[in-house]
Design a protein around this motif. Sequence first.
Motif, PDB file in Angstrom:
ATOM      1  N   LEU A 121       0.832  -1.212   0.000  1.00 20.47           N
ATOM      2  CA  LEU A 121       0.000   0.000   0.000  1.00 20.47           C
ATOM      3  C   LEU A 121       0.864   1.259   0.000  1.00 20.47           C
ATOM      4  CD1 LEU A 121      -2.663  -1.120   2.641  1.00 20.47           C
ATOM      5  CD2 LEU A 121      -2.718  -1.419   0.150  1.00 20.47           C
ATOM      6  N   GLY A 122       2.060   1.133  -0.503  1.00 21.85           N
ATOM      7  CA  GLY A 122       2.997   2.254  -0.469  1.00 21.85           C
ATOM      8  C   GLY A 122       2.772   3.287  -1.539  1.00 21.85           C
ATOM      9  N   ARG A 123       1.931   2.978  -2.518  1.00 27.20           N
ATOM     10  CA  ARG A 123       1.714   3.912  -3.632  1.00 27.20           C
ATOM     11  C   ARG A 123       0.261   4.384  -3.712  1.00 27.20           C
ATOM     12  NH1 ARG A 123       5.167  -0.104  -5.161  1.00 27.20           N
ATOM     13  NH2 ARG A 123       7.223   0.532  -5.969  1.00 27.20           N
ATOM     14  N   VAL A 124      -0.486   4.228  -2.632  1.00 24.76           N
ATOM     15  CA  VAL A 124      -1.883   4.657  -2.635  1.00 24.76           C
ATOM     16  C   VAL A 124      -1.943   6.171  -2.844  1.00 24.76           C
ATOM     17  CG1 VAL A 124      -4.024   4.802  -1.315  1.00 24.76           C
ATOM     18  CG2 VAL A 124      -2.570   2.779  -1.113  1.00 24.76           C
ATOM     19  N   VAL A 125      -2.668   6.592  -3.869  1.00 29.33           N
ATOM     20  CA  VAL A 125      -2.790   8.017  -4.163  1.00 29.33           C
ATOM     21  C   VAL A 125      -4.014   8.586  -3.450  1.00 29.33           C
ATOM     22  CG1 VAL A 125      -1.620   7.797  -6.380  1.00 29.33           C
ATOM     23  CG2 VAL A 125      -4.109   7.552  -6.275  1.00 29.33           C
ATOM     24  N   ASP A 126      -4.019   9.900  -3.294  1.00 30.25           N
ATOM     25  CA  ASP A 126      -5.105  10.559  -2.566  1.00 30.25           C
ATOM     26  C   ASP A 126      -6.469  10.183  -3.118  1.00 30.25           C
ATOM     27  OD1 ASP A 126      -3.202  11.790  -1.024  1.00 30.25           O
ATOM     28  OD2 ASP A 126      -3.339  13.735  -2.032  1.00 30.25           O
ATOM     29  N   GLU A 127      -6.554  10.081  -4.444  1.00 27.71           N
ATOM     30  CA  GLU A 127      -7.836   9.811  -5.089  1.00 27.71           C
ATOM     31  C   GLU A 127      -8.384   8.429  -4.767  1.00 27.71           C
ATOM     32  OE1 GLU A 127      -5.586  12.948  -7.132  1.00 27.71           O
ATOM     33  OE2 GLU A 127      -5.108  10.889  -6.584  1.00 27.71           O
ATOM     34  N   ASP A 128      -7.527   7.530  -4.295  1.00 29.14           N
ATOM     35  CA  ASP A 128      -7.957   6.153  -4.024  1.00 29.14           C
ATOM     36  C   ASP A 128      -8.202   5.872  -2.542  1.00 29.14           C
ATOM     37  OD1 ASP A 128      -7.903   5.481  -6.690  1.00 29.14           O
ATOM     38  OD2 ASP A 128      -5.900   4.592  -6.636  1.00 29.14           O
ATOM     39  N   VAL A 129      -7.933   6.842  -1.685  1.00 26.98           N
ATOM     40  CA  VAL A 129      -8.062   6.611  -0.241  1.00 26.98           C
ATOM     41  C   VAL A 129      -9.492   6.228   0.127  1.00 26.98           C
ATOM     42  CG1 VAL A 129      -8.015   7.726   2.015  1.00 26.98           C
ATOM     43  CG2 VAL A 129      -6.097   8.015   0.445  1.00 26.98           C
ATOM     44  N   ALA A 130     -10.475   6.951  -0.395  1.00 27.05           N
ATOM     45  CA  ALA A 130     -11.873   6.687  -0.031  1.00 27.05           C
ATOM     46  C   ALA A 130     -12.306   5.298  -0.482  1.00 27.05           C
ATOM     47  CB  ALA A 130     -12.789   7.750  -0.637  1.00 27.05           C
ATOM     48  N   ALA A 131     -11.900   4.886  -1.678  1.00 26.74           N
ATOM     49  CA  ALA A 131     -12.282   3.568  -2.187  1.00 26.74           C
ATOM     50  C   ALA A 131     -11.661   2.457  -1.356  1.00 26.74           C
ATOM     51  CB  ALA A 131     -11.866   3.425  -3.652  1.00 26.74           C
ATOM     52  N   LEU A 132     -10.406   2.643  -0.931  1.00 28.31           N
ATOM     53  CA  LEU A 132      -9.751   1.642  -0.083  1.00 28.31           C
ATOM     54  C   LEU A 132     -10.405   1.610   1.296  1.00 28.31           C
ATOM     55  CD1 LEU A 132      -7.450  -0.423   0.019  1.00 28.31           C
ATOM     56  CD2 LEU A 132      -5.942   1.407   0.822  1.00 28.31           C
ATOM     57  N   ASP A 133     -10.698   2.779   1.843  1.00 29.71           N
ATOM     58  CA  ASP A 133     -11.365   2.833   3.148  1.00 29.71           C
ATOM     59  C   ASP A 133     -12.734   2.163   3.103  1.00 29.71           C
ATOM     60  OD1 ASP A 133      -9.239   4.160   4.260  1.00 29.71           O
ATOM     61  OD2 ASP A 133     -10.234   6.105   4.413  1.00 29.71           O
ATOM     62  N   ALA A 134     -13.410   2.246   1.954  1.00 28.62           N
ATOM     63  CA  ALA A 134     -14.764   1.706   1.833  1.00 28.62           C
ATOM     64  C   ALA A 134     -14.809   0.189   2.002  1.00 28.62           C
ATOM     65  CB  ALA A 134     -15.366   2.093   0.480  1.00 28.62           C
ATOM     66  N   LEU A 135     -13.669  -0.489   1.856  1.00 31.34           N
ATOM     67  CA  LEU A 135     -13.638  -1.934   2.058  1.00 31.34           C
ATOM     68  C   LEU A 135     -13.773  -2.290   3.540  1.00 31.34           C
ATOM     69  CD1 LEU A 135     -10.780  -2.938  -0.426  1.00 31.34           C
ATOM     70  CD2 LEU A 135     -13.256  -3.118  -0.782  1.00 31.34           C
ATOM     71  N   GLY A 136     -13.580  -1.324   4.419  1.00 42.47           N
ATOM     72  CA  GLY A 136     -13.754  -1.556   5.852  1.00 42.47           C
ATOM     73  C   GLY A 136     -12.640  -2.343   6.499  1.00 42.47           C
ATOM     74  N   ILE A 137     -11.466  -2.373   5.885  1.00 42.42           N
ATOM     75  CA  ILE A 137     -10.354  -3.184   6.388  1.00 42.42           C
ATOM     76  C   ILE A 137      -9.917  -2.701   7.766  1.00 42.42           C
ATOM     77  CG2 ILE A 137      -7.914  -3.758   6.004  1.00 42.42           C
ATOM     78  CD1 ILE A 137      -8.670  -3.598   2.937  1.00 42.42           C
ATOM     79  N   THR A 138      -9.852  -3.635   8.710  1.00 38.79           N
ATOM     80  CA  THR A 138      -9.457  -3.295  10.084  1.00 38.79           C
ATOM     81  C   THR A 138      -8.040  -3.745  10.427  1.00 38.79           C
ATOM     82  OG1 THR A 138     -10.352  -5.354  10.979  1.00 38.79           O
ATOM     83  CG2 THR A 138     -11.850  -3.487  10.844  1.00 38.79           C
ATOM     84  N   THR A 139      -7.514  -4.720   9.668  1.00 35.57           N
ATOM     85  CA  THR A 139      -6.178  -5.249   9.949  1.00 35.57           C
ATOM     86  C   THR A 139      -5.433  -5.470   8.639  1.00 35.57           C
ATOM     87  OG1 THR A 139      -7.040  -6.434  11.875  1.00 35.57           O
ATOM     88  CG2 THR A 139      -4.853  -7.051  11.115  1.00 35.57           C
ATOM     89  N   VAL A 140      -4.186  -5.007   8.589  1.00 39.29           N
ATOM     90  CA  VAL A 140      -3.328  -5.211   7.417  1.00 39.29           C
ATOM     91  C   VAL A 140      -2.161  -6.093   7.838  1.00 39.29           C
ATOM     92  CG1 VAL A 140      -1.812  -4.121   5.719  1.00 39.29           C
ATOM     93  CG2 VAL A 140      -3.955  -2.993   6.391  1.00 39.29           C
ATOM     94  N   PHE A 141      -2.072  -7.280   7.250  1.00 41.37           N
ATOM     95  CA  PHE A 141      -0.939  -8.171   7.484  1.00 41.37           C
ATOM     96  C   PHE A 141       0.092  -7.914   6.396  1.00 41.37           C
ATOM     97  CE2 PHE A 141      -4.519 -10.526   9.385  1.00 41.37           C
ATOM     98  CZ  PHE A 141      -4.020 -10.718  10.660  1.00 41.37           C
ATOM     99  N   ASP A 142       1.227  -7.357   6.784  1.00 42.88           N
ATOM    100  CA  ASP A 142       2.283  -6.974   5.849  1.00 42.88           C
ATOM    101  C   ASP A 142       3.388  -8.020   5.919  1.00 42.88           C
ATOM    102  OD1 ASP A 142       4.374  -5.795   4.445  1.00 42.88           O
ATOM    103  OD2 ASP A 142       4.072  -3.809   5.326  1.00 42.88           O
TER     104      ASP A 142
END
Length: 270
Positions: A44-65
């Motif tokens: 998720l190192g290249r997430v652009v501002d325009e995509d933040v809302a769409a990624l947030d909309a997935l409701g992800i609570t935990t990111v396993f890196d």
Amino acid sequence: MSNSPAVGASIPISSVPNLRDAGGYRTADGSRVRTGLVYRSTDLGRVVDEDVAALDALGITTVFDLRTVAEREMLPDRAPTGAKEVPLDVLADRDPSAAPAMMQKILTDPALAEQLLGTGDTNEHLLGSYREFVSLPSAVASYRALFTDLARHDDTPVLIHCTTGKDRTGWAVAALLLFLGVDEDTVFTEYLLTNEQLLPSFTPVFDKFRAAGGNPDILLPILGVRRAYLEAALDQVRTDFGDVETYLSKGLELDAGDLRALQERLLSRD
């Protein structure tokens, strides 16, 4: 008619390629892997501002890196708002700095690429890596932590990722689906979707490599996935444990309660 996306369909967030739901697949007993609980992607190192809302909309609570320390420091995640980040360095017991640097050289130097990669359809380094996903102590510890967290904590939806979301992530999702009872052919199909959903994002890399006099086809075995890679991990599982369920119980040391919880959380009987 349902408006639900097709099973395995790419989620169209342009700065997060190879993003898809790992659910929706039928199991041998007629159950279905629940959707909306486990996602997989690139970093998720290249997430652009325009995509933040769409990624947030997935409701992800935990990111396993699943990346190395060096990879995380080179390109930190821009995680979904409020999500807990869990670093699990699958390859910690290897040199964490050499691979990213060498990869950059390979992608920009056609002569070096041909010397190191050859022209075959698979890559020996990746075949070895997939075997190590099963046996390397840091991999065992990382996948144990991942599956234990999924079993014991109701903090879904989760996102599992590494750098390109194809190898370390590919094994995590394949092992999970096989344990849940999805047939092997379907798991391979899900795994190979990466070639459709990830490789187009490398078009600029292929174009630069071609312009430098190289044949982009020799990069495909390292930038995409091959059936032989996943088969290498499964062969290691069969050699060491016999089957995936025993890999989880003996290799990753998940107890019967954890295994049962994974099934209860992630399977639907509809």
